[in-house]
Scaffold this active site. Structure first.
Site, PDB file in Angstrom:
ATOM      1  N   SER B  63      14.346  45.411  13.348  1.00 39.17           N
ATOM      2  CA  SER B  63      15.005  45.626  12.053  1.00 39.17           C
ATOM      3  C   SER B  63      15.936  46.832  12.013  1.00 39.17           C
ATOM      4  O   SER B  63      16.705  46.977  11.067  1.00 39.17           O
ATOM      5  CB  SER B  63      13.954  45.791  10.952  1.00 39.17           C
ATOM      6  N   LYS B  66      19.459  46.115  11.377  1.00 39.18           N
ATOM      7  CA  LYS B  66      19.943  45.783  10.028  1.00 39.18           C
ATOM      8  C   LYS B  66      20.922  46.840   9.521  1.00 39.18           C
ATOM      9  O   LYS B  66      21.817  46.550   8.728  1.00 39.18           O
ATOM     10  CB  LYS B  66      18.757  45.647   9.067  1.00 39.18           C
ATOM     11  N   TYR B 188      20.580  35.688  13.290  1.00 38.25           N
ATOM     12  CA  TYR B 188      19.627  36.690  12.816  1.00 38.25           C
ATOM     13  C   TYR B 188      18.604  37.034  13.898  1.00 38.25           C
ATOM     14  O   TYR B 188      18.327  38.211  14.153  1.00 38.25           O
ATOM     15  CB  TYR B 188      18.936  36.153  11.552  1.00 38.25           C
ATOM     16  N   TYR B 239      10.540  49.565   4.585  1.00 33.70           N
ATOM     17  CA  TYR B 239       9.725  48.547   3.936  1.00 33.70           C
ATOM     18  C   TYR B 239       9.160  49.105   2.623  1.00 33.70           C
ATOM     19  O   TYR B 239       9.844  49.827   1.915  1.00 33.70           O
ATOM     20  CB  TYR B 239       8.625  48.037   4.885  1.00 33.70           C
ATOM     21  N   VAL B 257       9.811  46.694  13.651  1.00 29.73           N
ATOM     22  CA  VAL B 257       8.443  46.396  14.092  1.00 29.73           C
ATOM     23  C   VAL B 257       8.274  46.541  15.597  1.00 29.73           C
ATOM     24  O   VAL B 257       7.153  46.452  16.107  1.00 29.73           O
ATOM     25  CB  VAL B 257       7.974  44.988  13.657  1.00 29.73           C
TER      26      VAL B 257
END
Lengths: 303, 303, 303, 303
Positions: B63, B66, B188, B239, B257
């Site tokens: 992530s 992102k 993705y 998160y 993660v």
């Protein structure tokens, strides 16, 4: 930095926005305020205050006082507070019960109403008189002995207080409120009803720019605790618009439905802006714009 | 500042935490990683990199990418992105569908999975090949031409991708996805599967500490856009632990993660830490502690 | 009882309501139906059918078929079905994902879309061809060998099927779907796209009034299972209006967005009414009113 | 039908289940009840009562009284009640606030706590003394002048009443409560604290089997209203287990945390069963099993 010139520039820039939005109308005492008011003040680290517009006119501080209650509860009782209230953004309106139910009566953070009720409950347990403790602190930090509760506002809050009563009873049902609910609500409503000016609020918040030092130089919070409150303000201080506020303004801030917003530039200064017209999420329209202009004009942002 | 000495101090301090927590286990390719790994790197504004431990060993960026996809989508397509994704903390786990339903298919922010799918969808529309665009950008910023997707990880993500497929189809049902869902998911999953070291990631994120300037001095983002991404990282980057991360670390950060976390000290440096053991909210246990130590030791925090 | 006279009375009584409401518009094939249609049929225990209006005109059965799929899955696979789907009212719209997330991918009941997907998945596992199994059953119970899928409707459902794809992938992420999601969706959409008349549907549902006996006298379900399906229809058969339907009509019923509703009077007869205009909750306006009139005129209600 | 023989058979059959589950423990007055109690009574249309076990021993009726309060509020005030409370299953625990917030303070149905508070509020407005009105009605229907409130239970409810206080204040904040909240809570808690035996409750509910006629032959409700209350009992009467109760038992029923359940066979008889051990959803373990046996042995089910 020439704060006075910056303030005049801001006042000019946001003038078209003053009067936009809608003053809080849930109690008559707030609905009657003149929507064309606008004031802004900056307090530097030495306590010098700069202002523009209605910067010396008192208004209802409302939720801005949640910052001070939090600081006092931490100063008096320490970290165990965080067993009773979280420090995550809520993602929901300030008076929502939904998350509270899913998370067993532990409110998300100290700046939603449920969280502020828990903090007040703790301060009440620690001091025996939460609202007097708060008022005394604010008088000392501002040097303004005339700061006072507005009894009309407090009674009006109480008369329209079913939602807050629901929150308090709900948390009590989970064992997360120690004091008698009606007593707690009284102290909570009194706190919300303190009248302060932009100058007062900028001065009162100065310990957050001074890494925990009070006006008289004594230490209220450790450097780490002061930083932590700033962090919670940035992530949770403007209801469910905290992300947008960080995006636009980039400073720790706390708003109130009276139309005031306090913001902190750690190590530099504190700001308070006031204009009663609120946007859909309960933040002052002209106030957010003024803080946005401030960071643009001065380059003072935490990012 | 002597970053190298600081890094050695941090490595000593957090050694007892390395191995704590649990590596991500939802795909075999991640579950097999050695939990005793720990690395940390700092890149200064000039691109000099300091490191400790496994700071040069590639791991699955997941992530963290992102952030880069967001920056590219903003750079290529501008502010209209924000019509398709919000910038508020979600208050929910990173892959939750609940808020998405209440808010009509508009994800809360670009860093939850749903939001990242929307950003990837936009980048795909703007460039025709979102994952290649990202890889090319990362190779240029790091000067590392060997950066690559890990095909095993990407296929493993795809094979276990029902939750992300649900998110994408759900948003498509609200008209908030423009591309074919399986194609979007491919891009993705490829993005998530890029292998990078702490050194790579600290270098790649440098434009956020340099107010929008790329490694070659050209401008990727305006100063204001760079500040805005930092703000979104601070409020939404870890998160549903963003509030706690701001409270403890006080820096804009983005975790993955795979056990990596990138953090930004605007105007000073970028950091990346990696250790695979995750806490209950999906952030590296030793990684968060290391960043906490960094701000304590250096006094470099935004608050 | 003189069902024919009752039907004529009902048709007169509800005539002012025919055309009220809005036909389903999410796929073109349904939006084009003539909103002034109204038909109603009663089938007695011996299979004699009484009708009024458009009672012999086929329409898209849609969710009404969920009753038959459920009966077949129970008949073929028995009670273990209930480990994969609940039998509680959902309290939410028929295609909501919220409850599904809070309850770990187990849908509330077999009549919301998520639940019907699970039932179809089970029937697919049990028979290898869920939609053909259903079509064959319906042809036998109605004695109408011309019953068929409407390929235009099925393809239209598929083309607008993102929400159902989201539901299926979401449950698959919890391990509650055994078959390949696209294959499952095909069978699901074919089932929804069966064309049947009021007469067909009243005949097909007759096993629920006959305590489990099929048209040919063989047993599909035990008496207890037939009673159980009737109970699930009463509590869950009309989306989030099940309570209101029970209150007004007082019969087990299942509606579809094609405008049809099947209802059961256990031990007496089965009914089907059709009129395309839907209320806000997706049930036929004239259809609910007609069933309300039926129970009032005949005194046949379960309460 | 030989109800007496059926009751003995049931008592034998469910004996192994008596004592299973857990008596309600949220107030001491309920927690002290002997968990080995079991009683069951049937009242036929003429008022003849059959019983087994502890069928004449009073217990705390608790939520079962919600049926009678609803009937009285409808009888005294008519259909306008439904503007203040819905009649859909809630899909949530009986004391949840979540749905209430999403649906603007209108509770889902009269049998969850929030709904019963609204019904009591209406009855209070209509009669000036809701709890006395209820007690008087129950004395007349049972012919038992000694029915009374248990003051210890009522005070205990009040002392542990924060959740109900939260519900009432919350609805008041939406304008859906007309009376003073503490007064309303007093009446609500008194109602819950009525002591009745299985025989009393079976007799008191008889108007629901007699299509609205009271014990003295006068009419309390129209035939249609009696049918409607039965429908609401079936879909909403057993907390979030209503679907399962309909599935297993197939009768309108209302349970209470005292361990009692009342059920109706319209046109035939009324039943009441009592055993204090509750399942996870708050319904008597042996009680549900006994009603399940009753419908199986007699074939008396509405389906």
């Amino acid at each position: 930095m020439d704060y006075q010139a910056v303030l005049h520039q801001i006042a000019d820039d946001v003038a078209p926005l003053v009067g936009r939005g809608t003053p809080a109308a849930y109690i008559p005492a707030l609905a009657d305020v003149d929507p064309s008011r606008f004031g802004m003040a900056v307090a530097d680290l030495d306590g010098k205050v700069y202002g523009v517009g209605d910067w010396q006119r008192p208004f209802s501080a409302q939720s801005i006082t949640k910052v001070f209650t939090l600081a006092l509860a931490l100063a008096r009782g320490g970290d165990s507070l965080w067993e009773h209230v979280g420090r995550e953004p809520s993602g929901n309106p300030f008076n929502s019960l939904v998350q509270l139910e899913y998370e067993n009566g532990i409110p998300r953070n100290p700046f939603i109403n449920a969280g502020a009720l828990v903090v007040t409950d703790r301060l009440q347990t620690l001091t025996g008189d939460a609202s007097s403790e708060l008022l005394e602190f604010l008088r000392e930090e501002t040097g303004n002995p005339e700061l006072a509760f507005d009894a009309v506002v407090a009674e009006s809050e109480s008369a329209h207080g079913d939602r807050n009563a629901a929150l308090a009873h709900f948390m009590a049902s989970y064992g997360n409120i120690a004091n008698d609910v009606p007593t707690l609500l009284d102290h909570y409503f009194w706190q919300c009803a303190i009248e302060m000016s932009c100058a007062d609020l900028a001065l009162a918040a100065r310990f957050l720019a001074r890494h925990g030092l009070r006006a008289d130089g004594s230490r209220l919070l450790t450097r780490s605790e002061a930083k932590q409150i700033n962090a919670v303000m940035l992530t949770c201080g403007t209801y469910d618009a905290a992300g947008d506020f960080a995006y636009r303004v980039g400073l720790p801030g706390k708003s109130g439905v009276g139309g005031g917003i306090v913001a902190i530039v750690p190590g530099h200064c504190t700001l308070c802006v006031w204009s009663p017209g609120l946007d859909a999420r309960g933040n002052s329209v002209a106030g957010v714009a003024a803080l946005d202009r401030f960071t643009t004009l001065t380059g003072l942002s935490v990012f």
